[in-house]
Scaffold this motif. Structure first.
Motif, PDB file in Angstrom:
ATOM      1  N   UNK A  45       0.972  -1.114  -0.110  1.00 35.01           N
ATOM      2  CA  UNK A  45      -0.019   0.076   0.317  1.00 35.01           C
ATOM      3  C   UNK A  45       0.957   1.235  -0.056  1.00 35.01           C
ATOM      4  N   UNK A  46       1.804   1.113   0.897  1.00 36.19           N
ATOM      5  CA  UNK A  46       2.912   2.517   0.462  1.00 36.19           C
ATOM      6  C   UNK A  46       3.497   2.683  -0.577  1.00 36.19           C
ATOM      7  N   UNK A  47       3.973   1.587  -1.258  1.00 34.68           N
ATOM      8  CA  UNK A  47       4.400   1.751  -2.634  1.00 34.68           C
ATOM      9  C   UNK A  47       3.425   1.928  -3.639  1.00 34.68           C
ATOM     10  N   UNK A  48       2.073   1.736  -3.548  1.00 35.22           N
ATOM     11  CA  UNK A  48       0.951   1.777  -4.426  1.00 35.22           C
ATOM     12  C   UNK A  48       0.803   3.453  -4.302  1.00 35.22           C
ATOM     13  N   UNK A  49       0.704   3.919  -2.991  1.00 32.57           N
ATOM     14  CA  UNK A  49       0.718   5.456  -2.902  1.00 32.57           C
ATOM     15  C   UNK A  49       1.518   6.347  -3.260  1.00 32.57           C
ATOM     16  N   UNK A  50       2.867   5.789  -3.156  1.00 29.52           N
ATOM     17  CA  UNK A  50       4.010   6.571  -3.947  1.00 29.52           C
ATOM     18  C   UNK A  50       3.990   6.781  -5.219  1.00 29.52           C
ATOM     19  N   UNK A  51       3.495   5.479  -5.874  1.00 30.21           N
ATOM     20  CA  UNK A  51       3.677   5.445  -7.191  1.00 30.21           C
ATOM     21  C   UNK A  51       2.387   6.299  -7.781  1.00 30.21           C
ATOM     22  N   UNK A  52       1.142   6.472  -7.056  1.00 33.36           N
ATOM     23  CA  UNK A  52       0.164   7.406  -7.307  1.00 33.36           C
ATOM     24  C   UNK A  52       0.637   8.564  -7.525  1.00 33.36           C
ATOM     25  N   UNK A  53       1.650   9.188  -6.595  1.00 33.62           N
ATOM     26  CA  UNK A  53       2.060  10.536  -6.443  1.00 33.62           C
ATOM     27  C   UNK A  53       2.963  10.769  -7.942  1.00 33.62           C
ATOM     28  N   UNK A  54       3.649   9.620  -8.471  1.00 30.66           N
ATOM     29  CA  UNK A  54       4.478   9.775  -9.481  1.00 30.66           C
ATOM     30  C   UNK A  54       3.561   9.885 -10.879  1.00 30.66           C
ATOM     31  N   UNK A  55       2.435   9.073 -10.757  1.00 29.98           N
ATOM     32  CA  UNK A  55       1.586   9.075 -11.726  1.00 29.98           C
ATOM     33  C   UNK A  55       0.908  10.523 -11.899  1.00 29.98           C
ATOM     34  N   UNK A  56       0.433  10.806 -10.776  1.00 24.47           N
ATOM     35  CA  UNK A  56      -0.283  12.319 -10.746  1.00 24.47           C
ATOM     36  C   UNK A  56       0.728  13.223 -11.309  1.00 24.47           C
ATOM     37  N   UNK A  57       1.985  13.144 -10.946  1.00 27.93           N
ATOM     38  CA  UNK A  57       2.930  14.482 -11.298  1.00 27.93           C
ATOM     39  C   UNK A  57       3.011  14.015 -12.874  1.00 27.93           C
ATOM     40  N   UNK A  58       2.835  13.107 -13.280  1.00 22.89           N
ATOM     41  CA  UNK A  58       3.017  12.839 -14.892  1.00 22.89           C
ATOM     42  C   UNK A  58       1.849  13.579 -15.563  1.00 22.89           C
ATOM     43  N   UNK A  59       0.666  13.442 -14.971  1.00 22.22           N
ATOM     44  CA  UNK A  59      -0.654  14.065 -15.484  1.00 22.22           C
ATOM     45  C   UNK A  59      -0.824  15.598 -15.393  1.00 22.22           C
ATOM     46  N   UNK A  60      -0.338  16.079 -14.022  1.00 26.95           N
ATOM     47  CA  UNK A  60      -0.307  17.372 -13.755  1.00 26.95           C
ATOM     48  C   UNK A  60       0.766  18.025 -13.994  1.00 26.95           C
ATOM     49  N   UNK A  61       1.935  17.524 -13.969  1.00 29.40           N
ATOM     50  CA  UNK A  61       3.121  18.527 -14.035  1.00 29.40           C
ATOM     51  C   UNK A  61       3.780  18.652 -12.664  1.00 29.40           C
ATOM     52  N   UNK A  62       3.600  20.141 -12.268  1.00 29.82           N
ATOM     53  CA  UNK A  62       4.184  20.475 -10.837  1.00 29.82           C
ATOM     54  C   UNK A  62       2.903  20.022  -9.849  1.00 29.82           C
ATOM     55  N   UNK A  63       3.218  18.879  -8.926  1.00 28.56           N
ATOM     56  CA  UNK A  63       2.394  18.561  -8.211  1.00 28.56           C
ATOM     57  C   UNK A  63       2.204  19.392  -6.933  1.00 28.56           C
ATOM     58  N   UNK A  64       3.355  20.292  -6.894  1.00 32.13           N
ATOM     59  CA  UNK A  64       3.366  20.964  -5.628  1.00 32.13           C
ATOM     60  C   UNK A  64       2.191  21.957  -5.436  1.00 32.13           C
ATOM     61  N   UNK A  65       1.663  22.335  -6.914  1.00 28.62           N
ATOM     62  CA  UNK A  65       0.583  23.569  -6.842  1.00 28.62           C
ATOM     63  C   UNK A  65      -0.596  22.867  -6.136  1.00 28.62           C
ATOM     64  N   UNK A  66      -0.812  21.378  -6.448  1.00 25.10           N
ATOM     65  CA  UNK A  66      -1.849  20.754  -6.206  1.00 25.10           C
ATOM     66  C   UNK A  66      -2.028  19.849  -4.848  1.00 25.10           C
ATOM     67  N   UNK A  67      -0.798  19.980  -4.169  1.00 28.31           N
ATOM     68  CA  UNK A  67      -0.650  18.966  -3.084  1.00 28.31           C
ATOM     69  C   UNK A  67      -1.630  18.738  -1.892  1.00 28.31           C
ATOM     70  N   UNK A  68      -1.949  20.082  -1.585  1.00 26.15           N
ATOM     71  CA  UNK A  68      -3.079  20.184  -0.701  1.00 26.15           C
ATOM     72  C   UNK A  68      -4.394  20.007  -1.033  1.00 26.15           C
ATOM     73  N   UNK A  69      -5.042  20.321  -2.425  1.00 26.55           N
ATOM     74  CA  UNK A  69      -5.981  19.633  -2.855  1.00 26.55           C
ATOM     75  C   UNK A  69      -5.808  18.246  -3.066  1.00 26.55           C
ATOM     76  N   UNK A  70      -4.964  17.584  -3.312  1.00 26.88           N
ATOM     77  CA  UNK A  70      -4.792  16.053  -3.512  1.00 26.88           C
ATOM     78  C   UNK A  70      -5.029  15.484  -1.954  1.00 26.88           C
TER      79      UNK A  70
END
Length: 209
Positions: free
Chosen positions: A138-163
Motif C-alpha cells: 500500500x505504501x508503494x502504491x501510494x508513492x507510485x500514485x504520486x508519480x503518476x499524478x505528477x506525470x498527469x499534472x506536471x508540478x504536483x506541488x501546486x495541487x498537493x493540498x488539494x490531493x
C-alpha cells in the motif's frame, strides 16, 4: 512550511497511531507525502508495519480473552464476527495473511481469529508477514500514485493540498459508507431474529392449544 514542520514533529507518530487502529487512509496519505519529499518512504513502510502489527496483535489477544464480550457490545460487530468465524474455520491461514486487504475487517477479524482458538505462535508469524506485505504494497502504491499524478499534472506541488484533501475526503466517505452499510445489516439481522423468535412463540402457542 507549516505542513513540513508538522510532519517532521508528528508525522511518523500519527502514522503509527493511524495504522494501529485502522490504517488504509493514513498510509495512502503518508505514501503520497513521501513522494513529495515530506517523509521517507522506507520509514513510512516500517512505521506502518509496526503500527498495524501491534494493533492486530492486541486485538487478537483481546479476542482470545474477551472475544464474545467484545463482539456482543455492538450488533454489527456480532454479525461481522460470526461471519468472520465462518471464514476463519474454512481457511484460517489465508485469512490471517489477507484480512488487512479486505476493507472493514481490520478490527473484527483479529478478534474473531483470537476467539477461534488460532495458535498464538502461528498468528505471531503470519500476522507479521501479512503486516509487512500490506505496509509495503500500500505504501508503494501510494508513492507510485504520486508519480503518476505528477506525470498527469506536471508540478504536483501546486495541487498537493488539494490531493491530500481529496484523499482524506475519500477515506472519510468510505468509512461513513461502511458504517451505514453495517448498521443496515445489523438492523436487518435483528429484525430477522425477532421474526424467527415470534414464529417460535406462535408455534408453541398453537401446539399448546
Amino acid at each position: 512550511m507549516m505542513l513540513q514542520h508538522f510532519l517532521q514533529e508528528f508525522g511518523y507518530f500519527a502514522l503509527f497511531l493511524g495504522t494501529f487502529f485502522e490504517g488504509e487512509t493514513i498510509l495512502v496519505l503518508a505514501g503520497f507525502l513521501a513522494f513529495r519529499g515530506y517523509m521517507d518512504i522506507n520509514l513510512v513502510v516500517v512505521v506502518a508495519f509496526f503500527g498495524s502489527y501491534a494493533g492486530d496483535q492486541l486485538w487478537y489477544f483481546m479476542g482470545r480473552k474477551h472475544g464474545r464480550k467484545l463482539l456482543a457490545r455492538k450488533p454489527r460487530w456480532q454479525l461481522m464476527g460470526d461471519r468472520a468465524l465462518e471464514h476463519i474455520r474454512r481457511h484460517p491461514d489465508i485469512w490471517v495473511l489477507s484480512f488487512r486487504f479486505v476493507y472493514g475487517l481490520r478490527t473484527v477479524m483479529p478478534v474473531a481469529i483470537g476467539l477461534s482458538g488460532y495458535p498464538p505462535g502461528r498468528y505471531l508469524l503470519l500476522n507479521g508477514i501479512g503486516a509487512a506485505v500490506w505496509a509495503a504494497a500500500l505504501g508503494a502504491a501510494a508513492y507510485k500514485f504520486g508519480s503518476v499524478l505528477e506525470g498527469l499534472l506536471g508540478n504536483v506541488k501546486k495541487y498537493e493540498l488539494w490531493v491530500l484533501g481529496a484523499l482524506l475526503v475519500i477515506g472519510v466517505l468510505l468509512w461513513v459508507r461502511r458504517r451505514i452499510k453495517n448498521a443496515r445489516i445489523a438492523r436487518e439481522e435483528k429484525l430477522a431474529v425477532a421474526a424467527n423468535a415470534q414464529v417460535h412463540v406462535d408455534a408453541r402457542n398453537t401446539s399448546d392449544e
